[in-house]
Write an enzyme that holds these catalytic residues in place. Structure first.
Site, mmCIF file in Angstrom:
data_model
loop_
_atom_site.group_PDB
_atom_site.id
_atom_site.type_symbol
_atom_site.label_atom_id
_atom_site.label_comp_id
_atom_site.label_asym_id
_atom_site.label_seq_id
_atom_site.Cartn_x
_atom_site.Cartn_y
_atom_site.Cartn_z
ATOM 1 N N ASP A 1 0.834 -1.196 0.000
ATOM 2 C CA ASP A 1 0.000 0.000 0.000
ATOM 3 C C ASP A 1 0.877 1.257 0.000
ATOM 4 O O ASP A 1 1.867 1.331 0.738
ATOM 5 C CB ASP A 1 -0.873 -0.038 1.275
ATOM 6 C CG ASP A 1 -1.935 1.033 1.287
ATOM 7 O OD1 ASP A 1 -2.836 0.972 0.440
ATOM 8 O OD2 ASP A 1 -1.864 1.933 2.160
ATOM 9 N N GLU B 1 9.191 -18.473 -4.278
ATOM 10 C CA GLU B 1 8.750 -17.458 -5.265
ATOM 11 C C GLU B 1 7.812 -16.417 -4.645
ATOM 12 O O GLU B 1 6.689 -16.190 -5.117
ATOM 13 C CB GLU B 1 8.065 -18.108 -6.463
ATOM 14 C CG GLU B 1 9.001 -18.962 -7.293
ATOM 15 C CD GLU B 1 8.345 -19.533 -8.551
ATOM 16 O OE1 GLU B 1 9.086 -19.807 -9.499
ATOM 17 O OE2 GLU B 1 7.113 -19.718 -8.581
HETATM 18 C C1 NOJ Z 1 -4.485 2.949 -0.786
HETATM 19 C C2 NOJ Z 1 -5.580 2.002 -0.420
HETATM 20 O O1 NOJ Z 1 -5.913 1.250 -1.552
HETATM 21 C C3 NOJ Z 1 -6.716 2.862 0.076
HETATM 22 O O2 NOJ Z 1 -7.896 2.123 0.230
HETATM 23 C C4 NOJ Z 1 -6.285 3.511 1.361
HETATM 24 O O3 NOJ Z 1 -7.289 4.404 1.792
HETATM 25 C C5 NOJ Z 1 -4.991 4.298 1.174
HETATM 26 N N1 NOJ Z 1 -4.024 3.585 0.406
HETATM 27 C C6 NOJ Z 1 -4.375 4.617 2.515
HETATM 28 O O4 NOJ Z 1 -3.881 3.450 3.099
#
Ligand code: NOJ
Length: 535
Positions: A201, A269
């Site tokens: 993320d 992997e």
């Molecule tokens: C990207 C994630 O996909 C989203 O849902 C989230 O709100 C933000 N990052 C912050 O973590």
């Protein structure tokens, strides 16, 4: 055909656990719910599942506010349930990708709670970005949160902490070695539990520069970063080059270390895919250099118009840029952060684009419900839960529409998702979109996905690059055909509102909608439809 390693041309099914299937009647999906539906997932023909976060979380941002990254939130089950889900997935030859959230923790994480109790300058505060207020009492800089409002929140002793997202998501200070050590522990924890990879993320956000400097145009930058704000593209591109908290050089050092960790699991992997919104597009390729991550999301198709010039550019650019680092692209039409593709470009267009994309080299990501052709859920403001809605006082409606739970079967809402009231309401108009209904209808979107993914495996995975046949570069108008050949397959998409003739040869394998006719030795592709031919 096979692809090696497993992730290289995998089709990956994204599951938003809260919205998938509720096994315990509390109105929210959970891990045992997912486990109980793995046969369905397998039947789609996908290779892996990516699970959005299911960790301990106060759930202020759909679980992307993690309070304990090495445990399961009770709303989703427990660690045993996670282990069982992984075991059952592996039994079906499905790999499991976990979502890791390294840019921030929840304010309920024990580190942040300790930082609140500790003094300014303490080692507890150094794990985050705590700074004194300016002399006039204002925050250390003028950055705007990606969810709206200031990026800073003040604590009792007057210091401010940085949060690029919600105030309950304090950003971690990646200059502090303790942070990396803790994340490496988390990566190992999940790999040891059996996961096969990670979706990272905000992968581009970990390192911040110029934290004590104001941005010259914070509102402009904030608008440029938002997909729902229209802006002249030169202006947007110029602003995107000025983001002080994204895509800094230092993030690559982190991924080089992580890559070594992944590779130390010989025979496993382990892969990672970066969520990296970067500009210019070439910068995305840095995340997939040989000693870094394995894949980086290409988000262009989440916003691209259904237009052959636009789509040609997106596809061509992504393939050629990735090739410079010997990587393959990724393709995603929908996810939990953006409007569903069927709502955004139309139902027939969404089917046509999916079939077009499934023929391309690289990995295809499918967001649960996309295979059904689901539109966005229609919600009242009182139903909304997304922090962007609240932080912008309702000016931005937020992402809940894409997160409405899946309709499984039956005639009345909530269509088998739960025995209780679902956490977001499912509309009665989804009756025709249930999995049960679509399974019974050979012309459904669900059957199109299943058939296409089977053919993709049989003829296309590992088949090498594409050769454009019809495109803007071949003198075709922006509203008609886009076509390529790959291996033994010719893929033709007709983007226009009327049937179009094309020169494709061979036997028709699949069409996304309508009927392909033959006329004077040519094939006639129906309006807003894609067809595959086997030569
Ligand atoms: C990207 C994630 O996909 C989203 O849902 C989230 O709100 C933000 N990052 C912050 O973590």
């Amino acid at each position: 055909m096979n692809s090696s390693p497993w992730w290289k041309e995998a089709t990956i099914y994204q599951i938003y656990p809260r919205s998938f299937f509720d096994s315990n009647g509390d109105g929210e999906g959970d891990l045992p719910g997912i486990t109980s539906k793995l046969d369905y997932v397998k039947s789609l023909g996908v290779d892996a599942i990516w699970l959005s976060p299911f960790y301990t979380s106060p759930n202020k941002d759909g679980g992307y506010d993690v309070a304990n990254p090495r445990d399961v939130d009770p709303r989703f089950g427990n660690l045993e349930d996670a282990r069982e889900l992984i075991t059952q997935a592996h039994k079906r030859d499905l790999r499991v990708i976990a979502d890791i959230v390294p840019n921030h923790f929840s304010d309920q994480h024990k580190w942040f709670q300790a930082a609140l109790k500790a003094k300014r300058g303490s080692k507890e505060r150094e794990r985050f970005h705590f700074y004194d207020a300016n002399e006039d009492g204002t925050p250390p800089n003028n950055w705007i949160s990606l969810f709206g409002g200031p990026s800073w929140t003040q604590v009792e002793d007057g210091q401010f902490y940085l949060h690029l997202f919600d105030s309950t998501q304090p950003d971690l200070n990646w200059e502090n070695p303790e942070v990396n050590a803790d994340f490496e522990k988390t990566l190992r924890f999940w790999i040891d539990l059996g996961v096969d990879g990670f979706r990272i993320d905000v992968a581009h956000g970990l390192i911040k520069e110029d934290v004590l400097t104001n941005h010259p145009d914070p509102q402009g930058l904030s608008n440029a970063l938002r997909l729902d704000v229209a802006m002249d593209s030169d202006k947007r591109n110029a602003l995107l080059l000025t983001v002080p908290y994204f895509d800094r050089q230092g993030v690559h050092e982190i991924y080089r270390k992580w890559r070594k960790l992944f590779d130390s699991y010989t025979g496993r992997e382990i892969m990672a895919v970066a969520e990296a919104w970067v500009h210019p597009p070439v910068n995305a390729t840095r995340y997939v250099r040989a000693d870094e991550l394995h894949q980086v999301f290409n988000f262009d198709l989440l916003t691209a118009e259904f237009d052959s010039d636009v789509l040609f550019d997106v596809v061509e650019r992504s393939i050629s840029l990735n090739a410079t680092v010997n990587a393959l692209p990724t393709w995603a039409l929908s996810n939990h952060d953006s409007p569903r593709v069927a709502s955004r470009i139309g139902d027939e267009q969404a089917r046509a684009l999916a079939l077009f994309v499934f023929g391309l080299p690289g990995s295809a990501y499918v967001f649960a419900g996309q295979e059904l052709g689901l539109p966005d859920g229609q919600l009242q403001d009182s139903d909304r839960q997304d922090p962007t809605f609240f932080r912008t006082n309702g000016a931005i409606k937020g992402r809940d529409g894409a997160r409405v739970p899946l309709p499984w079967g039956g005639d009345t809402k909530p269509f088998g998702f739960s025995t209780a009231k679902p956490w977001l309401p499912i509309s009665q108009s989804w009756k025709d979109f249930t999995i049960e209904n679509e399974l019974a209808d050979p012309k459904s979107s669900l059957h199109l996905y299943k058939n296409a993914l089977e053919l993709r495996k049989e003829f296309l995975v590992g088949a090498g690059g594409i050769t454009w046949l019809e495109s803007s570069q071949h003198g075709h108008k922006s509203d008609s055909l886009l076509s390529y050949s790959r291996g033994a397959i010719t893929v033709v998409m007709n983007l226009s509102d009327s049937a179009k003739e094309c020169d494709a040869e061979g036997k028709l394998l699949i069409v996304s909608g309508g009927t392909v006719d033959a006329r004077d030795g040519k094939k006639v592709i129906p309006a807003r439809s894609t067809a595959w031919f086997l030569t």
